[in-house]
Structure formats: C-alpha cells, structure tokens
Design a protein around this motif. Structure first.
Motif, PDB file in Angstrom:
ATOM      1  N   ASP A 113      17.153 -15.961  -2.711  1.00  0.00           N
ATOM      2  CA  ASP A 113      18.551 -15.108  -2.843  1.00  0.00           C
ATOM      3  C   ASP A 113      19.382 -15.334  -1.589  1.00  0.00           C
ATOM      4  O   ASP A 113      19.898 -14.525  -0.946  1.00  0.00           O
ATOM      5  CB  ASP A 113      18.017 -13.531  -2.892  1.00  0.00           C
ATOM      6  CG  ASP A 113      19.083 -12.909  -3.412  1.00  0.00           C
ATOM      7  OD1 ASP A 113      20.223 -13.363  -3.898  1.00  0.00           O
ATOM      8  OD2 ASP A 113      19.004 -11.581  -3.684  1.00  0.00           O
ATOM      9  N   ASP A 114      19.207 -16.606  -1.312  1.00  0.00           N
ATOM     10  CA  ASP A 114      20.257 -16.982  -0.240  1.00  0.00           C
ATOM     11  C   ASP A 114      21.570 -17.743  -0.702  1.00  0.00           C
ATOM     12  O   ASP A 114      21.575 -19.017  -1.382  1.00  0.00           O
ATOM     13  CB  ASP A 114      19.513 -18.428   0.551  1.00  0.00           C
ATOM     14  CG  ASP A 114      20.023 -18.635   1.898  1.00  0.00           C
ATOM     15  OD1 ASP A 114      21.095 -18.394   1.953  1.00  0.00           O
ATOM     16  OD2 ASP A 114      19.243 -19.083   2.774  1.00  0.00           O
ATOM     17  N   TRP A 115      22.604 -17.169  -0.441  1.00  0.00           N
ATOM     18  CA  TRP A 115      23.977 -17.623  -0.897  1.00  0.00           C
ATOM     19  C   TRP A 115      24.198 -19.104  -0.411  1.00  0.00           C
ATOM     20  O   TRP A 115      24.915 -19.905  -1.008  1.00  0.00           O
ATOM     21  CB  TRP A 115      24.986 -16.650  -0.712  1.00  0.00           C
ATOM     22  CG  TRP A 115      25.381 -15.832  -1.804  1.00  0.00           C
ATOM     23  CD1 TRP A 115      24.563 -14.629  -2.020  1.00  0.00           C
ATOM     24  CD2 TRP A 115      26.245 -15.980  -3.077  1.00  0.00           C
ATOM     25  NE1 TRP A 115      24.893 -13.993  -3.338  1.00  0.00           N
ATOM     26  CE2 TRP A 115      25.864 -14.867  -3.678  1.00  0.00           C
ATOM     27  CE3 TRP A 115      27.040 -16.840  -3.305  1.00  0.00           C
ATOM     28  CZ2 TRP A 115      26.552 -14.674  -4.907  1.00  0.00           C
ATOM     29  CZ3 TRP A 115      27.856 -16.586  -4.345  1.00  0.00           C
ATOM     30  CH2 TRP A 115      27.460 -15.627  -5.326  1.00  0.00           C
ATOM     31  N   MET A 116      23.936 -19.235   0.919  1.00  0.00           N
ATOM     32  CA  MET A 116      24.451 -20.424   1.720  1.00  0.00           C
ATOM     33  C   MET A 116      23.950 -21.785   1.069  1.00  0.00           C
ATOM     34  O   MET A 116      24.648 -22.729   0.877  1.00  0.00           O
ATOM     35  CB  MET A 116      24.002 -20.329   3.183  1.00  0.00           C
ATOM     36  CG  MET A 116      24.663 -21.307   4.147  1.00  0.00           C
ATOM     37  SD  MET A 116      24.262 -20.733   5.824  1.00  0.00           S
ATOM     38  CE  MET A 116      22.391 -21.043   5.883  1.00  0.00           C
ATOM     39  N   ILE A 117      22.512 -21.751   0.963  1.00  0.00           N
ATOM     40  CA  ILE A 117      21.867 -22.880   0.139  1.00  0.00           C
ATOM     41  C   ILE A 117      22.460 -23.094  -1.180  1.00  0.00           C
ATOM     42  O   ILE A 117      22.801 -24.191  -1.563  1.00  0.00           O
ATOM     43  CB  ILE A 117      20.396 -22.401   0.384  1.00  0.00           C
ATOM     44  CG1 ILE A 117      19.932 -22.509   1.551  1.00  0.00           C
ATOM     45  CG2 ILE A 117      19.752 -23.805  -0.322  1.00  0.00           C
ATOM     46  CD1 ILE A 117      18.251 -22.434   1.902  1.00  0.00           C
ATOM     47  N   GLY A 118      22.786 -22.111  -1.926  1.00  0.00           N
ATOM     48  CA  GLY A 118      23.260 -21.893  -3.279  1.00  0.00           C
ATOM     49  C   GLY A 118      24.580 -22.897  -3.463  1.00  0.00           C
ATOM     50  O   GLY A 118      24.761 -23.847  -4.036  1.00  0.00           O
ATOM     51  N   VAL A 119      25.384 -22.357  -2.248  1.00  0.00           N
ATOM     52  CA  VAL A 119      26.749 -23.114  -2.315  1.00  0.00           C
ATOM     53  C   VAL A 119      26.550 -24.677  -1.929  1.00  0.00           C
ATOM     54  O   VAL A 119      27.278 -25.468  -2.457  1.00  0.00           O
ATOM     55  CB  VAL A 119      27.737 -22.343  -1.355  1.00  0.00           C
ATOM     56  CG1 VAL A 119      28.946 -23.356  -1.090  1.00  0.00           C
ATOM     57  CG2 VAL A 119      28.135 -21.079  -1.771  1.00  0.00           C
ATOM     58  N   VAL A 120      25.772 -25.092  -1.086  1.00  0.00           N
ATOM     59  CA  VAL A 120      25.493 -26.331  -0.667  1.00  0.00           C
ATOM     60  C   VAL A 120      24.903 -27.002  -1.965  1.00  0.00           C
ATOM     61  O   VAL A 120      25.286 -28.193  -2.260  1.00  0.00           O
ATOM     62  CB  VAL A 120      24.557 -26.397   0.459  1.00  0.00           C
ATOM     63  CG1 VAL A 120      23.913 -27.762   0.722  1.00  0.00           C
ATOM     64  CG2 VAL A 120      25.166 -26.029   1.763  1.00  0.00           C
ATOM     65  N   ALA A 165      17.449 -21.850  -3.585  1.00  0.00           N
ATOM     66  CA  ALA A 165      18.263 -20.804  -3.304  1.00  0.00           C
ATOM     67  C   ALA A 165      18.267 -19.436  -3.988  1.00  0.00           C
ATOM     68  O   ALA A 165      18.284 -18.465  -3.292  1.00  0.00           O
ATOM     69  CB  ALA A 165      19.793 -21.343  -3.368  1.00  0.00           C
ATOM     70  N   VAL A 209      25.438 -26.511  -5.308  1.00  0.00           N
ATOM     71  CA  VAL A 209      26.552 -26.595  -6.286  1.00  0.00           C
ATOM     72  C   VAL A 209      27.237 -27.563  -5.578  1.00  0.00           C
ATOM     73  O   VAL A 209      28.094 -28.754  -6.386  1.00  0.00           O
ATOM     74  CB  VAL A 209      27.295 -25.250  -6.300  1.00  0.00           C
ATOM     75  CG1 VAL A 209      28.672 -25.631  -7.235  1.00  0.00           C
ATOM     76  CG2 VAL A 209      26.427 -24.575  -6.987  1.00  0.00           C
TER      77      VAL A 209
END
Lengths: 220, 98, 88
Positions: free
Chosen positions: C51-58, C47, C60
């Motif tokens: 630089d992809d916020w969507m995957i990062g939230v998933v 993520a 976490v």
C-alpha cells in the motif's frame, strides 16, 4: 519469513551482473546492461528506495545505453580508403548479377567484392565495422592515410577492364588463387589491423603491407 | 463478508490467469524458433497477462485505482508500439541478410 | 501474495536464461523487452502489496518510459546490421 521473496529478487542482481561481465561482444553487452538496469530498478524499488530506482531506470538504463551505443558504434570502425572507380565498378557489376551469382556460388563475384566480403568477415570476428571512404585519386588516398583520416587504403594494381576479365578466366581455368595474388594492394598504418589481415582468404586476393606514419607526424 | 470472499476469489483468479499467460508466452522463448514467432507469443503474454494481473490488483485494492488504470493504459499502448518496432527492425535485418 | 511473487520470479528467470544462452542479438533484445515489462509489473505488485504510493508511481513511470530506450537500441542495431550485410 514474510519477506522471503526479497532474497530471491535480490539474488537476481549478482546473477545478471555476472552475465554482463562475461559478455564478449560489445553490442550483446549493451543489451545485457539494459536487462541489468531493469533488474537493478526492481531491486531498489522493492527495498524501498523509490528515488534511486527511478534514477536507475531513467539515467542508468536509458541515457547510459543510448550514449554507450553511440560510443561503441563510432569507435569500433575501420575506415578503408578506396578509389572512386573501384566503388562504382563493384556496385554496378553487382546489382544485376548478385542474385544469381550468390545463389550458385557465393564467392565468385568480382575480386574487389570478394576482398570486401573477406575483410568484413575478418573484421566482424573482432566486432569491428567496415566503412568505405572514397577518394578521387591515389595522391588524395596517400595524403589521407598520412594525416590519419583513414586506417587503411586499398587500391588495384592494374584496373583496366580487359585485364580483369582475362585474370578472372585464367583463375577459373586453373582453379589457382595464385593468379589473383597481389591484384589488390592494401596498406594499413595500424599494427593490430595488419596482424588481423594476415589470413588465408584475404592474402589470396590482396597484398597487405604495413606502413609506419610516425616519422611523418614529427614533421608537422 | 460474502462480498469480500467473492472479490478475493476474483482478484486471485485474475492474478493466476495473468501468471499462467506469462508462463505460456515466455516458455517458447527457450528453443530455436524464429524471432517473429517468439515476439507474437511474448507480446500477447506480456500485454494480456500483465493487464490481467493489474486488474486482479485493482479488485484487491480499489483505493489505488488511478495508478493502476494508468498502468493498464500505458501497457496497452507501449507494448503494442514496441512489438511493432521490434518486428519491423528484426525482419528488415533478416530480409537483407538472406 | 508471497506465492504470486515467487511465481513471477520464476517467470522472470526464463528470459534471463534466454538472454544468457542465445547468441542472436534479436533474441537477446526480445528477452530484454520481456524483462522490462515483467520487472515493472513486479514493482507494481509490491507497491500494491505494501500500500505504498511512492513505489507505485515509480513502477508506472518505469513501465511507460522504459520502453523508449529499447526502441532506440533496436533502431541502432538494425542500422548496424544493414551496414554489415552490404558487403556480403
């Protein structure tokens, strides 16, 4: 070329799927299912499907594993009906002597205990669990077997205290398992369980018979 | 320019230390040691190594700091609790078995 | 970053191999715990890399919630082991 790691991560999915398929023990399969779910969530996230990945992690891994665990635990069980006196006798005699007797020779405690250990050993090879269901007398036991509340019953043929010690001494002197034969009587109404119990260690402690309850069912 | 190179060195250093921790803690998993021994190495490696990797990422891309700090906090709490629960469950099973 | 992810993949293969070859259920569960943490960290790395916020939230969320199933499973297996050793 820049996304070379994608191939490696994606290759993990069929690898864990193969491991999962070749598991024999249901509990081991549950754990591998969890690993498979984690890998699947990783693959979906890396390929860009964040929603699918989140669903896989929450529903596919957490909920499915919990539900399957409950299902496996409650279905892979053999309910053995016994008399209340037998259970009380085995637990009271075992509590004080278990430590020493198991250290010296593990299979010399009372016959009922040996029967249970033998049965549990045999069942665990087929990933089954043994559950004792105590009943007050023979009639209630018989009734429970006929109404399919339990899978098998186990009763002693003669349960007087003197007979037990006499038999035990005799067995120790002659070193012969024939003395114990038919001391306990196990009845089951399920054919696969009956075949499972036809083993050397178990038949020396108990006589195993198969009863058919299908005609009783027609009466109801 | 100088600062850029320095932060790159720091972040890659943190990430490589984290991966080294991962290997150090995971390699004893193969072999016939007790569950508690493996659990000790694994919890140290997974918590500290992963925290170090996330710290490296944080230095590399500071714009995603809320996400990464949340990840560090949840890692520290959950891995500790999980290690405790696993140790409790497995050791209880062992004691009654022997 | 490609090399970093390759090394992480190698580290991930070790617990998978362990879960495959070991017959003890606790060792398998240990490997599962290791894999659960490692995969969510890998999701986070990817993520940040993109630089992809969507995957990062998933990533976490998986990191913080995924452990609960593991604890449930551990408790259940402990109960089952206790029941099995009662008769030995």
């Amino acid at each position: 070329m820049n996304d070379l790691y994608l191939y490696g991560i994606t290759a993990l999915l069929p690898l864990t799927a193969c491991i999962l398929v070749f598991q024999v023990n249901p509990y081991h399969a549950l754990v591998i299912r969890g690993i498979f779910g984690a890998i699947a969530a990783l693959v979906y996230a890396v390929l860009g499907a964040a929603d699918v990945s989140l669903t896989e992690a929450l529903v596919g891994t957490m909920l499915a594993i919990t539900l399957y665990a409950v299902a496996v635990r409650s279905s892979l069980v053999m309910r053995l009906g016994v008399l209340k006196d037998d259970v009380a006798f085995s637990s009271s005699s075992s509590s004080e002597t278990m430590a020493e007797s198991q250290a010296v020779h593990p299979d010399s405690p009372t016959t009922f205990r040996r029967l249970l250990a033998e049965l549990n050993n045999q069942l665990s090879q087929h990933y089954l669990r043994l559950e004792l269901v105590p009943y007050p007398d023979q009639d209630a036991l018989r009734q429970a077997l006929m109404t399919k509340e339990i899978h098998a019953t186990c009763v002693g043929c003669d349960r007087s205290e003197a007979k037990i010690s006499e038999r035990k001494e005799l067995a120790e002197v002659t070193q012969d398992s024939q003395v114990d034969e038919a001391y306990y009587h196990t009845e089951t109404r399920i054919q696969p369980l009956y075949e499972m119990m036809q083993v050397e260690g178990l038949s020396s402690v108990s006589r195993v018979t198969y009863v058919s309850v299908s005609e009783q069912e027609e009466v109801h | 320019m100088q600062q850029q190179i320095m932060s790159d060195i720091f972040s890659y250093g943190c990430i490589s230390i984290g991966i080294l921790f991962w290997f150090w803690g995971t390699l004893p998993l193969i072999g016939h040691r007790s569950v508690l021994f493996k659990l000790h190495g694994l919890s140290v490696a997974d918590t500290l190594g992963s925290m170090s990797i996330i710290l490296g990422l944080l230095l590399k891309i500071p714009s995603e700091y809320p996400l990464l700090i949340l990840a560090i906090i949840s890692l520290a709490i959950w891995n500790t609790v999980l290690g405790y629960v696993l140790a409790y469950c497995s050791s209880r099973g062992k004691v009654s078995h022997e | 970053m490609n090399i970093v992810l390759g090394m992480m993949l190698l580290a991930l293969l070790i617990p998978i191999y362990e879960a495959w070859q070991d017959d003890d259920i606790w060792q398998k569960l240990l490997a599962f715990a290791s894999i659960a943490t490692k995969t969510s960290i890998m999701i986070l790395v990817v993520a940040v890399l993109r630089d992809d916020w969507m995957i990062g939230v998933v990533g976490v969320i998986i990191l913080s919630v995924g452990n609960a199933a593991l604890m449930l499973l551990a408790q259940l297996i402990k109960r089952m082991n206790d029941a099995a050793t009662n008769y030995e």
